[in-house]
Design a protein around this motif. Structure first.
Motif, short mmCIF file in Angstrom:
data_model
loop_
_atom_site.label_atom_id
_atom_site.label_comp_id
_atom_site.label_asym_id
_atom_site.label_seq_id
_atom_site.Cartn_x
_atom_site.Cartn_y
_atom_site.Cartn_z
N MET A 151 -0.66 -11.84 5.17
CA MET A 151 -0.13 -11.11 4.59
C MET A 151 0.24 -10.99 2.98
O MET A 151 -0.07 -12.34 2.26
CB MET A 151 1.36 -11.79 5.04
CG MET A 151 2.77 -11.11 4.51
SD MET A 151 4.20 -11.68 4.69
CE MET A 151 4.96 -11.87 4.41
N ARG A 152 0.24 -10.48 2.21
CA ARG A 152 -0.49 -10.56 1.01
C ARG A 152 1.13 -10.86 -0.20
O ARG A 152 1.66 -9.45 0.61
CB ARG A 152 -1.58 -9.87 0.20
CG ARG A 152 -2.53 -9.06 0.77
CD ARG A 152 -3.52 -8.59 0.10
NE ARG A 152 -2.60 -7.08 -0.27
CZ ARG A 152 -3.53 -5.99 -0.68
NH1 ARG A 152 -4.83 -6.57 -1.23
NH2 ARG A 152 -2.39 -4.99 -1.22
N LEU A 153 1.31 -11.13 -1.06
CA LEU A 153 2.61 -11.39 -1.42
C LEU A 153 2.65 -9.68 -1.98
O LEU A 153 3.63 -9.79 -2.68
CB LEU A 153 2.07 -12.28 -2.92
CG LEU A 153 3.87 -12.55 -3.51
CD1 LEU A 153 4.46 -12.78 -2.43
CD2 LEU A 153 2.92 -13.56 -4.75
N PHE A 154 1.52 -8.99 -2.85
CA PHE A 154 1.97 -7.67 -3.52
C PHE A 154 1.23 -6.47 -2.37
O PHE A 154 0.51 -5.98 -2.85
CB PHE A 154 1.48 -7.75 -5.22
CG PHE A 154 2.22 -8.23 -6.24
CD1 PHE A 154 3.40 -8.46 -6.35
CD2 PHE A 154 1.58 -9.63 -6.35
CE1 PHE A 154 4.24 -9.09 -6.42
CE2 PHE A 154 2.33 -10.79 -6.84
CZ PHE A 154 3.77 -10.27 -7.18
N ALA A 155 1.84 -6.34 -1.33
CA ALA A 155 1.02 -5.67 -0.70
C ALA A 155 1.51 -4.14 -1.33
O ALA A 155 2.41 -3.65 -2.12
CB ALA A 155 1.58 -5.56 0.59
N ASN A 156 0.81 -2.67 -1.14
CA ASN A 156 1.75 -1.89 -1.89
C ASN A 156 2.68 -1.54 -0.38
O ASN A 156 3.51 -0.29 -1.71
CB ASN A 156 0.21 -0.25 -1.23
CG ASN A 156 -1.06 -0.22 -1.36
OD1 ASN A 156 -1.12 -1.62 -3.04
ND2 ASN A 156 -2.42 -0.38 -0.42
N ASP A 157 2.70 -1.71 0.58
CA ASP A 157 4.45 -1.03 0.71
C ASP A 157 5.61 -1.71 0.00
O ASP A 157 6.90 -1.46 0.28
CB ASP A 157 4.52 -1.93 1.80
CG ASP A 157 4.60 -2.85 2.66
OD1 ASP A 157 3.64 -3.37 1.66
OD2 ASP A 157 4.70 -2.73 3.48
N ASN A 216 8.75 0.61 -1.62
CA ASN A 216 10.25 0.28 -1.08
C ASN A 216 10.29 -0.01 -2.50
O ASN A 216 11.79 0.12 -2.70
CB ASN A 216 10.17 -0.89 -0.73
CG ASN A 216 9.74 -0.77 0.78
OD1 ASN A 216 9.34 0.27 1.23
ND2 ASN A 216 9.13 -2.51 1.69
N PHE A 217 10.12 -1.13 -3.38
CA PHE A 217 11.14 -0.43 -5.21
C PHE A 217 11.12 0.78 -5.46
O PHE A 217 11.85 0.96 -5.71
CB PHE A 217 10.08 -1.17 -6.25
CG PHE A 217 10.30 -2.87 -5.83
CD1 PHE A 217 11.39 -3.40 -6.21
CD2 PHE A 217 9.64 -3.83 -5.34
CE1 PHE A 217 11.91 -5.36 -5.57
CE2 PHE A 217 9.54 -5.26 -5.27
CZ PHE A 217 10.73 -6.08 -5.30
N ALA A 218 10.67 1.67 -5.04
CA ALA A 218 10.63 3.21 -6.02
C ALA A 218 11.42 3.76 -5.15
O ALA A 218 12.37 4.23 -5.75
CB ALA A 218 8.32 3.97 -5.81
N ILE A 219 11.40 3.73 -3.69
CA ILE A 219 12.43 4.27 -3.20
C ILE A 219 13.68 3.84 -3.38
O ILE A 219 14.84 3.98 -3.56
CB ILE A 219 12.20 3.94 -1.16
CG1 ILE A 219 10.89 4.93 -1.36
CG2 ILE A 219 13.10 4.66 -0.54
CD1 ILE A 219 9.98 4.65 -0.01
N GLY A 220 14.43 2.47 -3.40
CA GLY A 220 15.33 1.76 -3.85
C GLY A 220 15.54 2.25 -5.41
O GLY A 220 16.85 2.34 -5.59
N PHE A 221 14.67 2.33 -6.48
CA PHE A 221 15.87 3.13 -7.45
C PHE A 221 15.67 3.93 -7.21
O PHE A 221 16.12 4.61 -8.31
CB PHE A 221 13.47 2.62 -8.35
CG PHE A 221 13.96 3.48 -9.73
CD1 PHE A 221 14.78 1.88 -10.74
CD2 PHE A 221 13.75 4.22 -9.90
CE1 PHE A 221 15.08 2.91 -11.99
CE2 PHE A 221 13.86 4.88 -11.41
CZ PHE A 221 14.34 3.87 -12.61
#
Length: 64
Positions: free
Chosen positions: A1-7, A11-16
């Protein structure tokens, strides 16, 4: 599990996008009220003039 994964970015873009749409819908009614005619400035009040007995007369014979 990476800290800055593509998803995470997705998810930030969808939330914005969802938040921007929500703010736009919440302010949609207020846009019509703000488009009013331009304001006009009031006339400047006239200051009362000094009475003649309070005016200072120049003294003759003095150098400026």
């Amino acid at each position: 599990m990476r800290l800055f994964a593509n998803d995470l970015y997705r998810n930030f873009a969808i939330g914005f996008v969802i938040a921007a749409i929500g703010v736009g819908v919440a302010n949609a009614e207020q846009v019509g009220d703000e488009m009013a005619s331009p304001a006009h400035a009031a006339e400047a009040p006239m200051a009362p003039l000094a009475a003649p007995e309070f005016l200072i007369a120049p003294v003759t014979g003095e150098a400026d």
